[in-house]
Scaffold this motif. Structure first.
Motif, PDB file in Angstrom:
ATOM      1  N   ASP A 183      -6.878   7.383  -1.071  1.00 38.16           N
ATOM      2  CA  ASP A 183      -7.924   7.362  -0.046  1.00 38.16           C
ATOM      3  C   ASP A 183      -7.281   7.848   1.250  1.00 38.16           C
ATOM      4  N   ARG A 184      -7.494   9.117   1.565  1.00 40.23           N
ATOM      5  CA  ARG A 184      -6.873   9.737   2.726  1.00 40.23           C
ATOM      6  C   ARG A 184      -7.353   9.094   4.027  1.00 40.23           C
ATOM      7  N   GLU A 185      -8.636   8.741   4.078  1.00 40.92           N
ATOM      8  CA  GLU A 185      -9.210   8.167   5.298  1.00 40.92           C
ATOM      9  C   GLU A 185      -8.525   6.863   5.703  1.00 40.92           C
ATOM     10  N   HIS A 186      -8.227   6.012   4.722  1.00 42.85           N
ATOM     11  CA  HIS A 186      -7.614   4.711   5.001  1.00 42.85           C
ATOM     12  C   HIS A 186      -6.112   4.689   4.696  1.00 42.85           C
ATOM     13  N   ASN A 187      -5.586   5.788   4.187  1.00 43.09           N
ATOM     14  CA  ASN A 187      -4.168   5.895   3.837  1.00 43.09           C
ATOM     15  C   ASN A 187      -3.763   4.773   2.870  1.00 43.09           C
ATOM     16  N   GLU A 188      -4.510   4.701   1.775  1.00 42.50           N
ATOM     17  CA  GLU A 188      -4.295   3.667   0.769  1.00 42.50           C
ATOM     18  C   GLU A 188      -4.435   4.259  -0.626  1.00 42.50           C
ATOM     19  N   LEU A 189      -3.872   3.541  -1.586  1.00 45.21           N
ATOM     20  CA  LEU A 189      -4.076   3.863  -2.992  1.00 45.21           C
ATOM     21  C   LEU A 189      -5.052   2.843  -3.549  1.00 45.21           C
ATOM     22  N   LYS A 198     -10.495  -0.625 -10.766  1.00 50.95           N
ATOM     23  CA  LYS A 198     -10.686  -1.722 -11.724  1.00 50.95           C
ATOM     24  C   LYS A 198     -10.320  -3.076 -11.100  1.00 50.95           C
ATOM     25  N   ALA A 199      -9.236  -3.126 -10.345  1.00 50.11           N
ATOM     26  CA  ALA A 199      -8.812  -4.379  -9.709  1.00 50.11           C
ATOM     27  C   ALA A 199      -9.528  -4.628  -8.390  1.00 50.11           C
ATOM     28  N   ARG A 200     -10.218  -3.600  -7.868  1.00 52.98           N
ATOM     29  CA  ARG A 200     -10.900  -3.678  -6.575  1.00 52.98           C
ATOM     30  C   ARG A 200      -9.908  -4.014  -5.455  1.00 52.98           C
ATOM     31  N   LEU A 201      -8.744  -3.317  -5.508  1.00 56.27           N
ATOM     32  CA  LEU A 201      -7.687  -3.499  -4.520  1.00 56.27           C
ATOM     33  C   LEU A 201      -7.292  -2.160  -3.920  1.00 56.27           C
ATOM     34  N   ALA A 202      -6.835  -2.216  -2.668  1.00 51.45           N
ATOM     35  CA  ALA A 202      -6.335  -1.035  -1.967  1.00 51.45           C
ATOM     36  C   ALA A 202      -4.904  -1.321  -1.533  1.00 51.45           C
ATOM     37  N   TYR A 203      -3.978  -0.547  -2.059  1.00 53.55           N
ATOM     38  CA  TYR A 203      -2.569  -0.715  -1.725  1.00 53.55           C
ATOM     39  C   TYR A 203      -2.221   0.170  -0.535  1.00 53.55           C
ATOM     40  N   PRO A 204      -1.603  -0.415   0.508  1.00 49.14           N
ATOM     41  CA  PRO A 204      -1.307   0.376   1.708  1.00 49.14           C
ATOM     42  C   PRO A 204      -0.148   1.346   1.485  1.00 49.14           C
ATOM     43  N   ILE A 205      -0.131   2.370   2.316  1.00 50.66           N
ATOM     44  CA  ILE A 205       0.990   3.305   2.352  1.00 50.66           C
ATOM     45  C   ILE A 205       1.567   3.207   3.751  1.00 50.66           C
ATOM     46  N   ARG A 206       2.818   2.796   3.849  1.00 52.40           N
ATOM     47  CA  ARG A 206       3.474   2.621   5.142  1.00 52.40           C
ATOM     48  C   ARG A 206       4.672   3.553   5.242  1.00 52.40           C
ATOM     49  N   ASP A 207       4.689   4.359   6.269  1.00 51.05           N
ATOM     50  CA  ASP A 207       5.768   5.328   6.482  1.00 51.05           C
ATOM     51  C   ASP A 207       5.986   6.198   5.251  1.00 51.05           C
ATOM     52  N   GLY A 208       4.873   6.552   4.582  1.00 54.66           N
ATOM     53  CA  GLY A 208       4.945   7.418   3.415  1.00 54.66           C
ATOM     54  C   GLY A 208       5.324   6.717   2.125  1.00 54.66           C
TER      55      GLY A 208
END
Length: 63
Positions: A29-35, A39-49
């Motif tokens: 998800d480019r807008e929120h910078n998350e993966l 299925k799990a309904r979770l968004a994993y953050p991306i920090r400093d790449g």
């Protein structure tokens, strides 16, 4: 001007990463910078790449 908060994910890395909870593939998800694990309904953050693939760090997705 470049937005430094947004990371680019190497497509090959994205192919290898899976949700640690469900083992399913993730979507970037480019807008929120998350993966996103749909299925799990979770968004994993991306920090400093770097994707933070900890369930405890993931944001719960709303319906």
């Amino acid at each position: 001007m470049v937005d430094n908060r947004i990371s680019l994910i190497d497509p090959k890395l994205l192919e290898l990463l899976v949700c640690p909870l469900t083992q399913n593939t993730l979507k970037f998800d480019r807008e929120h910078n998350e993966l996103i694990s749909e299925k799990a309904r979770l968004a994993y953050p991306i920090r400093d790449g770097i994707p933070i693939m900890l369930v405890s760090e993931a944001r719960k997705l709303e319906d």
